[in-house]
Design a protein around this motif. Structure first.
Motif, mmCIF file in Angstrom:
data_model
loop_
_atom_site.group_PDB
_atom_site.id
_atom_site.type_symbol
_atom_site.label_atom_id
_atom_site.label_comp_id
_atom_site.label_asym_id
_atom_site.label_seq_id
_atom_site.Cartn_x
_atom_site.Cartn_y
_atom_site.Cartn_z
ATOM 1 N N ALA A 62 -5.337 1.297 -3.709
ATOM 2 C CA ALA A 62 -3.899 1.084 -3.552
ATOM 3 C C ALA A 62 -3.119 1.716 -4.697
ATOM 4 N N ILE A 63 -3.642 1.578 -5.915
ATOM 5 C CA ILE A 63 -2.949 2.130 -7.084
ATOM 6 C C ILE A 63 -2.952 3.659 -7.022
ATOM 7 N N HIS A 64 -4.071 4.238 -6.582
ATOM 8 C CA HIS A 64 -4.124 5.695 -6.439
ATOM 9 C C HIS A 64 -3.121 6.190 -5.400
ATOM 10 N N SER A 65 -3.025 5.456 -4.308
ATOM 11 C CA SER A 65 -2.098 5.830 -3.254
ATOM 12 C C SER A 65 -0.664 5.847 -3.802
ATOM 13 N N PHE A 66 -0.347 4.846 -4.595
ATOM 14 C CA PHE A 66 0.980 4.716 -5.190
ATOM 15 C C PHE A 66 1.218 5.812 -6.233
ATOM 16 N N LYS A 67 0.305 5.900 -7.196
ATOM 17 C CA LYS A 67 0.534 6.753 -8.356
ATOM 18 C C LYS A 67 0.345 8.238 -8.074
ATOM 19 N N TYR A 68 -0.707 8.563 -7.378
ATOM 20 C CA TYR A 68 -1.060 9.977 -7.246
ATOM 21 C C TYR A 68 -0.626 10.568 -5.911
ATOM 22 N N ARG A 69 -0.509 9.720 -4.875
ATOM 23 C CA ARG A 69 -0.037 10.249 -3.595
ATOM 24 C C ARG A 69 1.415 9.850 -3.337
ATOM 25 N N LYS A 70 2.024 9.288 -4.373
ATOM 26 C CA LYS A 70 3.459 8.948 -4.348
ATOM 27 C C LYS A 70 3.852 8.078 -3.163
ATOM 28 N N ASN A 71 2.983 7.151 -2.822
ATOM 29 C CA ASN A 71 3.285 6.209 -1.745
ATOM 30 C C ASN A 71 4.147 5.083 -2.330
ATOM 31 N N MET A 72 5.471 5.275 -2.244
ATOM 32 C CA MET A 72 6.384 4.330 -2.881
ATOM 33 C C MET A 72 6.340 2.959 -2.216
ATOM 34 N N ALA A 73 6.106 2.948 -0.901
ATOM 35 C CA ALA A 73 6.025 1.658 -0.205
ATOM 36 C C ALA A 73 4.841 0.859 -0.750
ATOM 37 N N ALA A 74 3.751 1.551 -1.071
ATOM 38 C CA ALA A 74 2.586 0.866 -1.654
ATOM 39 C C ALA A 74 2.972 0.250 -2.991
ATOM 40 N N GLY A 75 3.733 1.006 -3.782
ATOM 41 C CA GLY A 75 4.172 0.497 -5.078
ATOM 42 C C GLY A 75 5.052 -0.730 -4.945
ATOM 43 N N GLU A 76 5.968 -0.681 -3.983
ATOM 44 C CA GLU A 76 6.862 -1.819 -3.751
ATOM 45 C C GLU A 76 6.045 -3.067 -3.384
ATOM 46 N N ARG A 77 5.040 -2.865 -2.550
ATOM 47 C CA ARG A 77 4.264 -4.022 -2.089
ATOM 48 C C ARG A 77 3.315 -4.529 -3.181
ATOM 49 N N LEU A 78 2.827 -3.617 -4.015
ATOM 50 C CA LEU A 78 2.025 -4.065 -5.161
ATOM 51 C C LEU A 78 2.912 -4.855 -6.132
ATOM 52 N N GLY A 79 4.136 -4.389 -6.310
ATOM 53 C CA GLY A 79 5.084 -5.104 -7.163
ATOM 54 C C GLY A 79 5.397 -6.487 -6.613
ATOM 55 N N TYR A 80 5.501 -6.554 -5.304
ATOM 56 C CA TYR A 80 5.745 -7.840 -4.618
ATOM 57 C C TYR A 80 4.599 -8.813 -4.925
ATOM 58 N N MET A 81 3.364 -8.280 -4.870
ATOM 59 C CA MET A 81 2.191 -9.111 -5.136
ATOM 60 C C MET A 81 2.170 -9.581 -6.606
ATOM 61 N N MET A 82 2.544 -8.637 -7.496
ATOM 62 C CA MET A 82 2.606 -8.972 -8.927
ATOM 63 C C MET A 82 3.635 -10.067 -9.196
ATOM 64 N N ALA A 83 4.758 -9.977 -8.505
ATOM 65 C CA ALA A 83 5.854 -10.917 -8.725
ATOM 66 C C ALA A 83 5.532 -12.295 -8.160
ATOM 67 N N ARG A 84 4.582 -12.370 -7.233
ATOM 68 C CA ARG A 84 4.259 -13.650 -6.613
ATOM 69 C C ARG A 84 2.992 -14.307 -7.141
ATOM 70 N N ARG A 85 2.249 -13.595 -7.966
ATOM 71 C CA ARG A 85 1.007 -14.149 -8.488
ATOM 72 C C ARG A 85 1.303 -15.286 -9.483
ATOM 73 N N ASN A 86 0.492 -16.346 -9.402
ATOM 74 C CA ASN A 86 0.562 -17.399 -10.415
ATOM 75 C C ASN A 86 -0.400 -17.037 -11.537
ATOM 76 N N TYR A 87 0.141 -16.608 -12.657
ATOM 77 C CA TYR A 87 -0.705 -16.173 -13.766
ATOM 78 C C TYR A 87 -1.104 -17.359 -14.622
ATOM 79 N N ASP A 88 -2.306 -17.279 -15.133
ATOM 80 C CA ASP A 88 -2.795 -18.314 -16.019
ATOM 81 C C ASP A 88 -2.062 -18.240 -17.364
#
Ligand code: ZN
Ligand code: ZN
Length: 261
Positions: A97-123
């Motif tokens: 997923a990160i490769h798709s975002f970073k190297y293939r410029k899949n911005m939608a992938a980045g948005e959704r990874l950001g969504y996941m980051m924003a919703r994670r309960n971090y220890d």
């Protein structure tokens, strides 16, 4: 005039034309379209949830039941950040997923990874405790080449979710250091000194900063960013990144550290 926000037919149409797909394997997602992964890929992400350093988040070999362990590195060389947390290990579906975002410029992938980051309960880390969200910057030449700063896309999602300001102008990458692959800690730290600077430190006085990066490899990038941020008056710097490498990057391709390999 059409009020697009209130028009429910648009998301339905978008789903029909662009059905949500898992960004790792391409499977059709039946649930919410902002989720990045299908259940199978999600279950394959190694969240490194066993025993880990309570500061840098590094997986530890010795079991710890209280979660209060600190690794040798953080004891001997206390880092300028208070925490590092990630979604998991940089392998499998997360790496795809990160490769798709970073190297293939899949911005939608980045948005959704950001969504996941924003919703994670971090220890031991709650993004709501921080005053400002700061993405790790790219050097202007790298930014021109790539066309976007991946950390800024992720930081935007977190800032929105927690209703925090995002500051992407104060922290700057002013020089590219030499490649850090395979170097020891001292050499990496020497190489990275002076590659980041804070332009208008006054804005960061007495703030708690949530620093956002994509992949945590050796940690030298976020260490240096945290160091200059604190020099400019930040009282605390914590780090969230999408993924961390299994080791600290020795002898392998350091894809992430510096967010821009
Ligand atoms: Zn999948
Ligand atoms: Zn540690």
């Amino acid at each position: 005039m059409i009020n697009f926000k209130k028009t429910s037919i648009l998301p339905a149409l978008a789903t029909l034309c662009f059905p949500p797909l898992c960004i790792a394997c391409g499977a059709l997602l039946e649930e919410e379209r902002e989720e990045p992964f299908c259940p199978a890929c999600l279950s394959r992400i190694n969240r490194a949830e066993g025993s880990f350093c309570s500061i840098c988040g590094k997986p530890l070999e010795a079991p710890s039941s209280d979660g209060g362990h600190v690794c040798g590195d953080c004891i001997i060389h206390p880092p300028p950040f208070s925490r590092v947390r990630t979604l998991g290990i940089y392998e499998g579906p997360l790496l795809e997923a990160i490769h798709s975002f970073k190297y293939r410029k899949n911005m939608a992938a980045g948005e959704r990874l950001g969504y996941m980051m924003a919703r994670r309960n971090y220890d031991l880390l709650n993004p709501a405790d921080y005053d400002v969200v700061v993405p790790v910057p790219l050097h202007p030449a790298k930014l021109r080449k790539r066309g976007f700063n991946q950390a800024l896309v992720l930081a935007g999602k977190i800032a929105r979710r927690f209703d925090r300001p995002i500051n992407f102008t104060s922290l700057k990458k002013i020089a590219e250091g030499p490649p850090q692959v395979g170097l020891g800690r001292k050499r990496r730290e020497r190489n990275i000194r002076g590659t980041f600077a804070v332009a208008d430190g006054g804005r960061l006085q007495k703030t708690r900063v949530l620093l956002v990066d994509d992949v945590y490899t050796t940690g030298s990038t976020v260490r240096e960013c945290a160091r200059v941020l604190k020099q400019s008056g930040a009282t605390d710097v914590a780090v969230v990144a999408l993924a961390r490498t299994r080791s600290d990057g020795h002898g392998r391709q350091a894809e992430g550290d510096g967010t821009d390999e």
